[in-house]
Design a protein around this motif. Structure first.
Motif, PDB file in Angstrom:
ATOM      1  N   ARG A 133       0.887  -1.187   0.109  1.00 37.12           N
ATOM      2  CA  ARG A 133       0.112   0.196  -0.116  1.00 37.12           C
ATOM      3  C   ARG A 133       0.819   1.238   0.081  1.00 37.12           C
ATOM      4  O   ARG A 133       1.668   1.412   0.828  1.00 37.12           O
ATOM      5  CB  ARG A 133      -0.955   0.062   1.290  1.00 37.12           C
ATOM      6  N   GLY A 134       0.571   2.202  -0.874  1.00 43.34           N
ATOM      7  CA  GLY A 134       1.406   3.333  -1.113  1.00 43.34           C
ATOM      8  C   GLY A 134       0.777   4.296  -0.136  1.00 43.34           C
ATOM      9  O   GLY A 134       0.364   4.101   0.776  1.00 43.34           O
ATOM     10  N   GLN A 135       0.630   5.633  -1.092  1.00 41.15           N
ATOM     11  CA  GLN A 135       0.024   6.697  -0.362  1.00 41.15           C
ATOM     12  C   GLN A 135      -1.508   6.672  -0.605  1.00 41.15           C
ATOM     13  O   GLN A 135      -2.098   7.899  -0.654  1.00 41.15           O
ATOM     14  CB  GLN A 135       0.782   8.159  -1.113  1.00 41.15           C
ATOM     15  N   ALA A 136      -1.996   5.806  -0.060  1.00 37.07           N
ATOM     16  CA  ALA A 136      -3.618   5.600  -0.252  1.00 37.07           C
ATOM     17  C   ALA A 136      -4.294   5.591   1.154  1.00 37.07           C
ATOM     18  O   ALA A 136      -3.557   5.012   1.993  1.00 37.07           O
ATOM     19  CB  ALA A 136      -4.062   4.082  -1.069  1.00 37.07           C
ATOM     20  N   PRO A 137      -5.181   5.935   1.268  1.00 39.21           N
ATOM     21  CA  PRO A 137      -6.107   5.864   2.802  1.00 39.21           C
ATOM     22  C   PRO A 137      -6.326   4.266   3.050  1.00 39.21           C
ATOM     23  O   PRO A 137      -6.427   3.579   1.822  1.00 39.21           O
ATOM     24  CB  PRO A 137      -7.335   6.526   2.312  1.00 39.21           C
ATOM     25  N   ALA A 138      -6.614   3.990   4.202  1.00 39.05           N
ATOM     26  CA  ALA A 138      -6.530   2.495   4.617  1.00 39.05           C
ATOM     27  C   ALA A 138      -7.637   2.255   3.870  1.00 39.05           C
ATOM     28  O   ALA A 138      -7.665   1.027   3.646  1.00 39.05           O
ATOM     29  CB  ALA A 138      -6.688   2.679   6.384  1.00 39.05           C
ATOM     30  N   ALA A 139      -8.921   2.749   3.738  1.00 42.30           N
ATOM     31  CA  ALA A 139      -9.992   2.317   2.804  1.00 42.30           C
ATOM     32  C   ALA A 139      -9.875   2.256   1.494  1.00 42.30           C
ATOM     33  O   ALA A 139     -10.877   2.145   0.719  1.00 42.30           O
ATOM     34  CB  ALA A 139     -11.052   2.845   3.366  1.00 42.30           C
ATOM     35  N   GLY A 140      -8.666   2.804   1.028  1.00 46.37           N
ATOM     36  CA  GLY A 140      -8.662   3.031  -0.575  1.00 46.37           C
ATOM     37  C   GLY A 140      -8.739   1.988  -1.410  1.00 46.37           C
ATOM     38  O   GLY A 140      -9.199   2.185  -2.755  1.00 46.37           O
ATOM     39  N   ALA A 193     -11.713   6.490  -2.004  1.00 48.25           N
ATOM     40  CA  ALA A 193     -11.468   7.201  -0.685  1.00 48.25           C
ATOM     41  C   ALA A 193     -10.542   8.295  -0.807  1.00 48.25           C
ATOM     42  O   ALA A 193     -10.630   9.235  -0.161  1.00 48.25           O
ATOM     43  CB  ALA A 193     -10.756   6.254   0.238  1.00 48.25           C
ATOM     44  N   GLY A 194      -9.778   8.477  -1.946  1.00 49.18           N
ATOM     45  CA  GLY A 194      -8.797   9.603  -2.155  1.00 49.18           C
ATOM     46  C   GLY A 194      -7.889   9.136  -2.953  1.00 49.18           C
ATOM     47  O   GLY A 194      -7.275   7.990  -3.289  1.00 49.18           O
ATOM     48  N   ARG A 195      -6.979  10.149  -3.157  1.00 50.88           N
ATOM     49  CA  ARG A 195      -5.632   9.877  -4.210  1.00 50.88           C
ATOM     50  C   ARG A 195      -4.986   8.855  -3.600  1.00 50.88           C
ATOM     51  O   ARG A 195      -4.514   8.958  -2.428  1.00 50.88           O
ATOM     52  CB  ARG A 195      -5.128  11.356  -4.491  1.00 50.88           C
ATOM     53  N   GLY A 196      -4.185   8.064  -4.513  1.00 48.49           N
ATOM     54  CA  GLY A 196      -3.354   7.014  -3.889  1.00 48.49           C
ATOM     55  C   GLY A 196      -2.781   6.011  -4.618  1.00 48.49           C
ATOM     56  O   GLY A 196      -3.398   5.944  -5.938  1.00 48.49           O
ATOM     57  N   VAL A 197      -1.876   5.282  -4.528  1.00 47.50           N
ATOM     58  CA  VAL A 197      -1.349   3.936  -5.217  1.00 47.50           C
ATOM     59  C   VAL A 197      -1.161   2.883  -4.378  1.00 47.50           C
ATOM     60  O   VAL A 197      -1.009   2.918  -3.158  1.00 47.50           O
ATOM     61  CB  VAL A 197       0.127   4.527  -5.907  1.00 47.50           C
TER      62      VAL A 197
END
Length: 188
Positions: free
Chosen positions: A3-10, A23-27
């Motif tokens: 998990r990268g810069q993603a919210p826990a629920a991403g 949930a938001g921007r991330g990878v």
């Protein structure tokens, strides 16, 4: 995948599908670091508010433990299946004008499953993308990227471009140091 810069629920995994949850921007990215590889996967864009095509990243830089990762891991973005692009490298953050070549302008329905193949060679700084729709059909090469200064060993990543996006990825297979050069899904 890490998990990268993603919210826990991403992101979620269910029935063999990795799905972004809006949930938001991330990878999320592979724990393996690759320099010459082929990746084949199925993808579909479910919905988005605001909307943006599903995206994957190559030539990424994984963060070290405790380090804040670069936006989109500082990678090169391929928007699948129709071939949009972006260059997230430090000092760039632009459309990579002159580095990407669109070979065809397909009108694939991004809401239907597509099979995508991306062949990456860090030593040459090249990446090529082919897409088939429907899955199992013959692919066409859509987009290439070339910049020797971009080539680096690193993870492969799935990107949730912004909050409100729902994309699904399945059947992800990575072939490291492929014995056969060329795009296998187009029959090279």
């Amino acid at each position: 995948m890490a998990r990268g810069q993603a919210p826990a629920a991403g992101w979620t995994v269910k029935d063999g599908v990795i799905a972004s949850q809006g949930a938001g921007r991330g990878v999320i990215y592979t724990t393996g670091q690759y320099d010459r590889y082929r990746i084949v996967f199925d993808v579909r864009h479910v919905s988005g508010k605001p909307d943006h095509r599903a995206a994957v990243l190559v030539f990424c830089t994984a963060p070290t433990e405790g380090e804040k990762p670069a936006d989109a891991l500082g990678g090169i973005q391929f928007q699948v299946p129709n071939g949009g692009s972006w260059d997230y490298r430090k000092g760039k953050n632009n459309n990579g004008k002159g580095l990407f070549t669109r070979l065809t302008n397909p009108k694939f329905d991004e809401h239907q499953w597509s099979r995508v193949e991306i062949q990456v060679n860090a030593a040459a700084g090249t990446a090529r993308m082919a897409v088939a729709q429907p899955v199992g059909g013959k692919a066409v090469e859509v987009l290439t990227f070339t910049d020797a200064t971009a080539g680096r060993k690193g993870p492969f990543a799935l990107q949730m471009h912004n909050k409100g996006l729902f994309d699904e990825f399945a059947n992800i297979a990575i072939e490291v140091n492929p014995a056969k050069e060329g795009l296998i899904t187009v029959g090279e």
